[in-house]
Write an enzyme that holds these catalytic residues in place. Structure first.
Site, PDB file in Angstrom:
ATOM      1  N   ASN A 136     -25.317  15.675  34.247  1.00  0.00           N
ATOM      2  CA  ASN A 136     -25.282  15.492  32.653  1.00  0.00           C
ATOM      3  C   ASN A 136     -25.021  14.185  32.446  1.00  0.00           C
ATOM      4  OD1 ASN A 136     -25.572  18.288  32.262  1.00  0.00           O
ATOM      5  ND2 ASN A 136     -23.474  18.357  32.321  1.00  0.00           N
ATOM      6  N   HIS A 178     -20.771  13.065  38.440  1.00  0.00           N
ATOM      7  CA  HIS A 178     -20.767  14.374  39.371  1.00  0.00           C
ATOM      8  C   HIS A 178     -21.972  14.798  39.124  1.00  0.00           C
ATOM      9  CE1 HIS A 178     -19.208  15.090  35.230  1.00  0.00           C
ATOM     10  NE2 HIS A 178     -19.666  16.347  35.490  1.00  0.00           N
TER      11      HIS A 178
HETATM   12  P1  AMP Z   1     -19.958  17.614  32.672  1.00  0.00           P
HETATM   13  O1  AMP Z   1     -20.221  18.481  31.571  1.00  0.00           O
HETATM   14  O2  AMP Z   1     -21.061  17.396  33.519  1.00  0.00           O
HETATM   15  O3  AMP Z   1     -19.025  16.358  32.448  1.00  0.00           O
HETATM   16  O4  AMP Z   1     -19.116  18.566  33.711  1.00  0.00           O
HETATM   17  C1  AMP Z   1     -17.844  18.583  33.838  1.00  0.00           C
HETATM   18  C2  AMP Z   1     -17.315  19.709  34.813  1.00  0.00           C
HETATM   19  O5  AMP Z   1     -16.063  19.786  35.083  1.00  0.00           O
HETATM   20  C3  AMP Z   1     -17.219  20.990  34.044  1.00  0.00           C
HETATM   21  O6  AMP Z   1     -18.345  21.922  34.298  1.00  0.00           O
HETATM   22  C4  AMP Z   1     -15.717  21.374  33.846  1.00  0.00           C
HETATM   23  O7  AMP Z   1     -15.889  22.659  34.093  1.00  0.00           O
HETATM   24  C5  AMP Z   1     -15.353  20.913  35.144  1.00  0.00           C
HETATM   25  N1  AMP Z   1     -14.127  20.623  35.262  1.00  0.00           N
HETATM   26  C6  AMP Z   1     -13.217  20.203  34.437  1.00  0.00           C
HETATM   27  N2  AMP Z   1     -12.030  19.795  34.784  1.00  0.00           N
HETATM   28  C7  AMP Z   1     -12.162  20.382  36.143  1.00  0.00           C
HETATM   29  C8  AMP Z   1     -11.099  20.349  37.201  1.00  0.00           C
HETATM   30  N3  AMP Z   1      -9.546  19.895  36.787  1.00  0.00           N
HETATM   31  N4  AMP Z   1     -11.334  21.083  38.092  1.00  0.00           N
HETATM   32  C9  AMP Z   1     -12.607  21.121  38.476  1.00  0.00           C
HETATM   33  N5  AMP Z   1     -13.694  21.234  37.568  1.00  0.00           N
HETATM   34  C10 AMP Z   1     -13.363  20.741  36.324  1.00  0.00           C
END
Ligand code: AMP
Ligand code: ZN
Length: 107
Positions: free
Chosen positions: A87, A100
């Site tokens: 994203n 990521h």
């Molecule tokens: P994005 O929308 O591409 O920025 O995705 C961020 C992702 O990080 C989301 O799917 C969240 O559920 C995940 N996320 C947020 N905090 C954590 C965390 N502490 N550990 C693992 N995943 C996380």
């Protein structure tokens, strides 16, 4: 990078179990999985978005390695198919500004 949740996870300030790690990349399960398998592949280097990739620092090589880590995890788990997603930017749903790669699969 201060106040970056993924830098804190990588720096072990926030506990998280890595499903993969090497000197450049870590991978851990998404806290809100969208499928049976939802792994985030994350470089140790703090890069806010794909728009910030720096060719002078060979970031494109790092992104290529992230793809291979995803492919290897999928292979290890015997996934028959999977989605890989970056994203990029708030309007596309990016909420964590440390690049990521989402690996998402139901098997
Ligand atoms: P994005 O929308 O591409 O920025 O995705 C961020 C992702 O990080 C989301 O799917 C969240 O559920 C995940 N996320 C947020 N905090 C954590 C965390 N502490 N550990 C693992 N995943 C996380
Ligand atoms: Zn970061």
């Amino acid at each position: 990078m201060e106040d970056c949740i993924f830098c804190k996870i990588i720096g072990k300030e926030i506990p998280s179990e890595f499903v993969y790690e090497d000197d450049e990349i870590v991978a851990f399960n998404d806290i809100h999985p969208k499928a049976n398998h939802h792994v985030l592949i994350v470089p140790r280097k703090h890069i806010p978005t794909i728009n910030d990739l720096n060719e002078d620092e060979k970031d494109e090589v790092l992104v290529g390695k992230m793809m291979l880590v995803a492919r290897n995890i999928a292979k290890e788990r015997g996934l028959s198919g999977y989605n890989l997603q970056f994203n990029v930017g708030e309007s596309a749903g990016q909420i964590i500004f440390h690049i990521h790669l989402h690996l998402i699969s139901n098997g």
